[in-house]
Motif scaffolding. Structure first.
Motif, short mmCIF file in Angstrom:
data_model
loop_
_atom_site.label_atom_id
_atom_site.label_comp_id
_atom_site.label_asym_id
_atom_site.label_seq_id
_atom_site.Cartn_x
_atom_site.Cartn_y
_atom_site.Cartn_z
N SER A 102 0.82 -1.21 0.00
CA SER A 102 0.00 0.00 0.00
C SER A 102 0.86 1.26 0.00
CB SER A 102 -0.94 0.01 1.22
OG SER A 102 -2.01 -0.88 1.02
N ASN A 103 2.00 1.21 0.67
CA ASN A 103 2.93 2.34 0.63
C ASN A 103 3.36 2.64 -0.80
OD1 ASN A 103 4.87 2.13 3.69
ND2 ASN A 103 3.33 3.61 3.12
N PHE A 104 3.75 1.58 -1.52
CA PHE A 104 4.20 1.77 -2.90
C PHE A 104 3.08 2.34 -3.76
CE2 PHE A 104 6.86 -2.07 -1.62
CZ PHE A 104 7.96 -1.30 -1.30
N TYR A 106 0.31 4.21 -2.77
CA TYR A 106 -0.25 5.52 -2.43
C TYR A 106 0.78 6.60 -2.12
CZ TYR A 106 -4.88 3.39 -2.30
OH TYR A 106 -6.04 2.76 -2.65
N GLN A 107 2.02 6.23 -1.82
CA GLN A 107 3.01 7.25 -1.48
C GLN A 107 4.17 7.37 -2.48
OE1 GLN A 107 1.62 5.51 1.48
NE2 GLN A 107 0.40 7.37 1.46
N ALA A 108 4.15 6.58 -3.56
CA ALA A 108 5.23 6.66 -4.54
C ALA A 108 5.35 8.06 -5.14
CB ALA A 108 5.03 5.63 -5.65
N ALA A 109 4.22 8.73 -5.34
CA ALA A 109 4.24 10.07 -5.92
C ALA A 109 4.86 11.09 -4.96
CB ALA A 109 2.83 10.51 -6.30
N ASN A 120 11.03 0.58 3.82
CA ASN A 120 10.39 -0.68 4.21
C ASN A 120 11.36 -1.85 4.26
OD1 ASN A 120 7.29 -0.60 4.49
ND2 ASN A 120 7.65 0.70 2.70
N ARG A 121 12.63 -1.62 3.90
CA ARG A 121 13.56 -2.73 3.76
C ARG A 121 13.74 -3.55 5.04
NH1 ARG A 121 16.46 -3.37 -0.49
NH2 ARG A 121 16.38 -1.15 -1.05
N ARG A 166 -3.52 2.29 -8.54
CA ARG A 166 -3.57 0.98 -9.21
C ARG A 166 -2.32 0.75 -10.06
NH1 ARG A 166 -4.97 -0.53 -14.28
NH2 ARG A 166 -5.53 -2.74 -14.54
N LYS A 167 -1.92 1.74 -10.81
CA LYS A 167 -0.72 1.61 -11.65
C LYS A 167 0.53 1.42 -10.79
CE LYS A 167 -2.52 4.17 -15.61
NZ LYS A 167 -2.43 5.43 -16.42
N ASN A 168 0.59 2.12 -9.67
CA ASN A 168 1.74 1.95 -8.77
C ASN A 168 1.77 0.56 -8.15
OD1 ASN A 168 2.77 4.53 -9.18
ND2 ASN A 168 1.62 5.42 -7.49
N TYR A 169 0.58 0.03 -7.84
CA TYR A 169 0.51 -1.34 -7.34
C TYR A 169 1.11 -2.30 -8.37
CZ TYR A 169 -2.47 -1.45 -3.11
OH TYR A 169 -2.96 -1.36 -1.83
N LEU A 170 0.66 -2.18 -9.61
CA LEU A 170 1.11 -3.09 -10.66
C LEU A 170 2.62 -2.97 -10.87
CD1 LEU A 170 -1.84 -2.68 -13.17
CD2 LEU A 170 -1.38 -4.63 -11.68
N ARG A 171 3.13 -1.75 -10.80
CA ARG A 171 4.58 -1.57 -10.93
C ARG A 171 5.31 -2.27 -9.79
NH1 ARG A 171 8.34 3.84 -9.94
NH2 ARG A 171 10.30 2.70 -10.10
N ALA A 172 4.82 -2.09 -8.57
CA ALA A 172 5.48 -2.69 -7.40
C ALA A 172 5.48 -4.21 -7.48
CB ALA A 172 4.79 -2.22 -6.13
N PHE A 173 4.35 -4.79 -7.87
CA PHE A 173 4.30 -6.25 -7.98
C PHE A 173 5.25 -6.75 -9.06
CE2 PHE A 173 0.09 -5.83 -5.82
CZ PHE A 173 0.37 -6.69 -4.77
#
Length: 213
Positions: A102-104, A106-109, A120-121, A166-173
């Protein structure tokens, strides 16, 4: 010490139906497990930083976007150490509504993907979900559901923000596919049909027979 519980996470943009899937999994595990129990939790959690983050999302607490990132990280640290790990180590399966993906999303921007990965490491090295499900519901449908469900708009409720998440989720996965066990789930005609696909994957890839005793 007995066998460790399994850690299952559900992710998705607001209105995707992920919380319904959390509830269905809790019901199924409660029905089939004779000894092993399950525990449902969420993020933001009920820790002090989690309550602050929740207030910021609802608009009752005003925080800068960067400050909100730190609240999420602080909440996750508390959540893992005081709630998630103790339950898992006691042999209890934990189902979590949102985790570090969820961080990736909603907060990537705000601070960038790589910075969020760094933040998060330590947690990712301490604990990784046995499976993370992403419920990939179209952002337009999520925005429609949100408009029907809530009188007051929350942070990230509009369609543009939901599609960005949604796009950030897909990128993170995609970027973390080599180190994270995850599945992108396209919702079927109803929540129960979607759940049966999730359950089949869990039985095949996560749970052993002894986990369901």
């Amino acid at each position: 010490m007995g066998k460790r519980g399994k850690f299952i996470v559900f992710e998705g943009i607001d209105g995707s139906g992920k919380t319904t899937q959390v509830d269905l999994l809790q019901q199924r595990l409660t029905a089939v497990c004779k000894k092993n129990k399950c525990y449902v939790t969420r993020e933001p959690s009920d820790s002090p930083p989690g309550l602050i983050a929740r207030g910021a999302i609802k608009g009752t607490i005003l925080l800068s976007p960067k400050t909100l990132v730190w609240e999420f990280i602080a909440d996750r640290t508390e959540h893992v150490e005081k709630v998630i790990l103790p339950h898992l180590e006691n042999g209890i399966h934990v189902i979590c509504d949102r985790f570090y993906f969820s961080n990736f999303a909603y907060q990537a921007a705000t601070v960038g993907f790589e910075r969020l990965l760094d933040l998060n490491r330590e947690i990712m090295e301490q604990i990784r979900p046995d499976m993370t499900f992403f419920i990939d519901t179209p952002s337009e449908e999520c925005a429609r559901r949100r408009a029907l469900e809530r009188a007051d708009e929350e942070l990230f409720d509009n369609n543009e923000d939901l599609e960005s998440a949604r796009k950030n989720y897909l990128r993170a996965f995609e970027e973390l596919k080599d180190i994270e066990k995850s599945a992108i789930i396209i919702p079927r005609e109803n929540a129960q049909r979607t759940f049966e696909i999730i359950w089949l994957k869990l039985v095949k890839e996560v749970f052993e027979e002894s986990d369901l005793l």
